[in-house]
Design a protein around this motif. Structure first.
Motif, PDB file in Angstrom:
ATOM      1  N   PRO A   1       0.833  -1.216   0.000  1.00  0.00           N
ATOM      2  CA  PRO A   1       0.000   0.000   0.000  1.00  0.00           C
ATOM      3  C   PRO A   1       0.864   1.260   0.000  1.00  0.00           C
ATOM      4  O   PRO A   1       2.032   1.221   0.379  1.00  0.00           O
ATOM      5  N   THR A   2       0.261   2.363  -0.438  1.00  0.00           N
ATOM      6  CA  THR A   2       0.965   3.641  -0.458  1.00  0.00           C
ATOM      7  C   THR A   2       0.702   4.438   0.809  1.00  0.00           C
ATOM      8  O   THR A   2       1.633   4.899   1.474  1.00  0.00           O
ATOM      9  N   ILE A   3      -0.557   4.648   1.150  1.00  0.00           N
ATOM     10  CA  ILE A   3      -0.942   5.355   2.363  1.00  0.00           C
ATOM     11  C   ILE A   3      -2.134   4.629   3.001  1.00  0.00           C
ATOM     12  O   ILE A   3      -2.729   3.729   2.401  1.00  0.00           O
ATOM     13  N   THR A   4      -2.474   5.048   4.213  1.00  0.00           N
ATOM     14  CA  THR A   4      -3.578   4.445   4.947  1.00  0.00           C
ATOM     15  C   THR A   4      -4.545   5.532   5.376  1.00  0.00           C
ATOM     16  O   THR A   4      -4.125   6.648   5.689  1.00  0.00           O
ATOM     17  N   THR A   5      -5.834   5.217   5.377  1.00  0.00           N
ATOM     18  CA  THR A   5      -6.853   6.131   5.899  1.00  0.00           C
ATOM     19  C   THR A   5      -7.812   5.346   6.789  1.00  0.00           C
ATOM     20  O   THR A   5      -7.910   4.124   6.678  1.00  0.00           O
ATOM     21  N   PRO A   6      -8.553   6.017   7.680  1.00  0.00           N
ATOM     22  CA  PRO A   6      -9.482   5.313   8.562  1.00  0.00           C
ATOM     23  C   PRO A   6     -10.558   4.562   7.770  1.00  0.00           C
ATOM     24  O   PRO A   6     -11.155   5.107   6.844  1.00  0.00           O
ATOM     25  N   GLY A   7     -10.778   3.310   8.138  1.00  0.00           N
ATOM     26  CA  GLY A   7     -11.794   2.518   7.453  1.00  0.00           C
ATOM     27  C   GLY A   7     -12.561   1.598   8.374  1.00  0.00           C
ATOM     28  O   GLY A   7     -13.291   0.722   7.919  1.00  0.00           O
ATOM     29  N   GLU A   8     -12.433   1.780   9.691  1.00  0.00           N
ATOM     30  CA  GLU A   8     -13.081   0.907  10.668  1.00  0.00           C
ATOM     31  C   GLU A   8     -14.099   1.700  11.470  1.00  0.00           C
ATOM     32  O   GLU A   8     -13.774   2.772  12.005  1.00  0.00           O
ATOM     33  N   GLN A   9     -15.329   1.187  11.534  1.00  0.00           N
ATOM     34  CA  GLN A   9     -16.393   1.844  12.287  1.00  0.00           C
ATOM     35  C   GLN A   9     -16.593   3.298  11.828  1.00  0.00           C
ATOM     36  O   GLN A   9     -16.551   4.241  12.619  1.00  0.00           O
ATOM     37  N   ILE A  10     -16.830   3.470  10.533  1.00  0.00           N
ATOM     38  CA  ILE A  10     -17.017   4.790   9.940  1.00  0.00           C
ATOM     39  C   ILE A  10     -18.508   5.019   9.676  1.00  0.00           C
ATOM     40  O   ILE A  10     -19.192   4.148   9.129  1.00  0.00           O
ATOM     41  N   SER A  11     -19.002   6.185  10.063  1.00  0.00           N
ATOM     42  CA  SER A  11     -20.396   6.523   9.790  1.00  0.00           C
ATOM     43  C   SER A  11     -20.603   6.665   8.291  1.00  0.00           C
ATOM     44  O   SER A  11     -19.911   7.426   7.626  1.00  0.00           O
ATOM     45  N   SER A  12     -21.578   5.901   7.757  1.00  0.00           N
ATOM     46  CA  SER A  12     -21.817   5.877   6.314  1.00  0.00           C
ATOM     47  C   SER A  12     -23.310   5.786   6.039  1.00  0.00           C
ATOM     48  O   SER A  12     -24.117   5.521   6.935  1.00  0.00           O
ATOM     49  N   ALA A  13     -23.689   6.008   4.794  1.00  0.00           N
ATOM     50  CA  ALA A  13     -25.083   5.822   4.399  1.00  0.00           C
ATOM     51  C   ALA A  13     -25.505   4.388   4.710  1.00  0.00           C
ATOM     52  O   ALA A  13     -24.773   3.438   4.428  1.00  0.00           O
ATOM     53  N   ASN A  86       5.859  -0.251   5.352  1.00  0.00           N
ATOM     54  CA  ASN A  86       5.497  -1.639   5.657  1.00  0.00           C
ATOM     55  C   ASN A  86       4.240  -2.010   4.884  1.00  0.00           C
ATOM     56  O   ASN A  86       3.574  -1.167   4.295  1.00  0.00           O
ATOM     57  N   PHE A  87       3.923  -3.295   4.889  1.00  0.00           N
ATOM     58  CA  PHE A  87       2.828  -3.813   4.068  1.00  0.00           C
ATOM     59  C   PHE A  87       1.455  -3.580   4.683  1.00  0.00           C
ATOM     60  O   PHE A  87       0.441  -3.902   4.074  1.00  0.00           O
ATOM     61  N   ASN A  88       1.399  -3.039   5.891  1.00  0.00           N
ATOM     62  CA  ASN A  88       0.115  -2.753   6.524  1.00  0.00           C
ATOM     63  C   ASN A  88      -0.343  -1.325   6.297  1.00  0.00           C
ATOM     64  O   ASN A  88      -1.538  -1.070   6.142  1.00  0.00           O
ATOM     65  N   GLU A  89       0.562  -0.379   6.289  1.00  0.00           N
ATOM     66  CA  GLU A  89       0.191   1.028   6.176  1.00  0.00           C
ATOM     67  C   GLU A  89       0.918   1.782   5.074  1.00  0.00           C
ATOM     68  O   GLU A  89       0.636   2.944   4.819  1.00  0.00           O
ATOM     69  N   GLY A  90       1.844   1.146   4.378  1.00  0.00           N
ATOM     70  CA  GLY A  90       2.624   1.861   3.376  1.00  0.00           C
ATOM     71  C   GLY A  90       3.525   2.880   4.046  1.00  0.00           C
ATOM     72  O   GLY A  90       4.373   2.546   4.878  1.00  0.00           O
ATOM     73  N   TRP A  91       3.310   4.164   3.714  1.00  0.00           N
ATOM     74  CA  TRP A  91       4.131   5.248   4.259  1.00  0.00           C
ATOM     75  C   TRP A  91       3.449   5.974   5.412  1.00  0.00           C
ATOM     76  O   TRP A  91       3.968   6.972   5.896  1.00  0.00           O
ATOM     77  N   GLY A  92       2.277   5.487   5.850  1.00  0.00           N
ATOM     78  CA  GLY A  92       1.649   6.088   7.014  1.00  0.00           C
ATOM     79  C   GLY A  92       0.210   6.484   6.771  1.00  0.00           C
ATOM     80  O   GLY A  92      -0.349   6.287   5.683  1.00  0.00           O
ATOM     81  N   ARG A  93      -0.386   7.038   7.804  1.00  0.00           N
ATOM     82  CA  ARG A  93      -1.785   7.463   7.763  1.00  0.00           C
ATOM     83  C   ARG A  93      -1.881   8.894   7.260  1.00  0.00           C
ATOM     84  O   ARG A  93      -1.133   9.771   7.686  1.00  0.00           O
ATOM     85  N   VAL A  94      -2.806   9.142   6.354  1.00  0.00           N
ATOM     86  CA  VAL A  94      -3.014  10.479   5.806  1.00  0.00           C
ATOM     87  C   VAL A  94      -3.270  11.477   6.933  1.00  0.00           C
ATOM     88  O   VAL A  94      -4.051  11.211   7.853  1.00  0.00           O
TER      89      VAL A  94
END
Length: 238
Positions: A1-13, A86-94
């Protein structure tokens, strides 16, 4: 991955047909639910690019950043959550705050040159604004499309080299989360970083067009060419 963003327990439609993402959040008139996955993370990345673009236009006469610069902006300002890359987050969280308010001087070059042939080179010398803070340099380019099934799929290969004091660093050669001397040049990725934890007062950047084999700059008569975007965080031009 290149970067990471929040994707757990996110308010959505809310999905009102049942299954995942169908449990309503209290007080939302059954319109929203918590959901997890890449469908939640991807909009965060897109939204960060929108904010970065609006910010970029403010000091570039309304012009948009190139796709390569948009990528470089997200990567260079990302916050590591572990030992990068690393293979979990790439270069970090946006981190949009870091992008817009980095806390140190940052220099940007968006398509400052076009490499027409292999063997060409672009160089820049600069000072380090604050030697008590890291020096972070990001090179990104929008590569020409690779052939179906090609491995590696990279077509136009650029190499990033940074000189700082007596040390020389190659793009993407990292140890314990920071650039290390030695190693070999990256031949697979169209994104290269050099992050120096304890820089000295001056440095140089060299970008080498190692292999220009595809058409990455459309609309001109040259069938083999490549532009690039470069960010130097904690840099100051003489």
């Amino acid at each position: 991955p290149t970067i990471t963003t929040p994707g757990e327990q996110i308010s959505s439609a809310r999905n009102d047909t049942g299954g995942t993402c169908s449990t309503s959040i209290a007080g939302t008139n059954n319109l929203y639910a918590f959901c997890s996955g890449t469908s939640m993370a991807a909009p965060h990345a897109s939204g960060a690019v929108v904010l970065a673009t609006e910010w970029w236009r403010g000091f570039n006469a309304g012009a948009n950043p190139s796709p390569a610069m948009a990528k470089a902006l997200l990567v260079n300002s990302a916050t590591p959550m572990g030992v990068i890359p690393n293979f979990n987050e790439g270069w970090g969280r946006v981190n949009v705050t870091n992008l817009i308010q980095p806390g140190v001087n940052v220099e940007y070059w968006d398509q400052p040159a076009i490499f027409a042939n292999s063997g060409e080179q672009w160089t820049m010398s600069f000072g380090v604004a604050d030697t008590s803070k890291p020096l972070k340099i990001t090179l990104a380019w929008a590569d020409a499309p690779g052939a179906v099934g090609a491995n590696p799929s990279l077509v136009n290969n650029l190499n990033l080299t940074v000189g700082n004091g007596a040390n020389t660093y190659l793009g993407n050669v990292f140890s314990s989360g920071w650039s290390a001397t030695g190693g070999t040049a990256d031949v697979r990725n169209n994104l290269e970083n050099v992050y120096i934890q304890n820089p000295t007062g001056s440095a140089s950047i060299t970008i080498d067009a190692v292999n220009i084999a595809g058409d990455a700059v459309l609309g001109n008569a040259d069938p083999t060419d490549q532009s690039f975007a470069l960010i130097c965080q904690n840099c100051v031009l003489a």
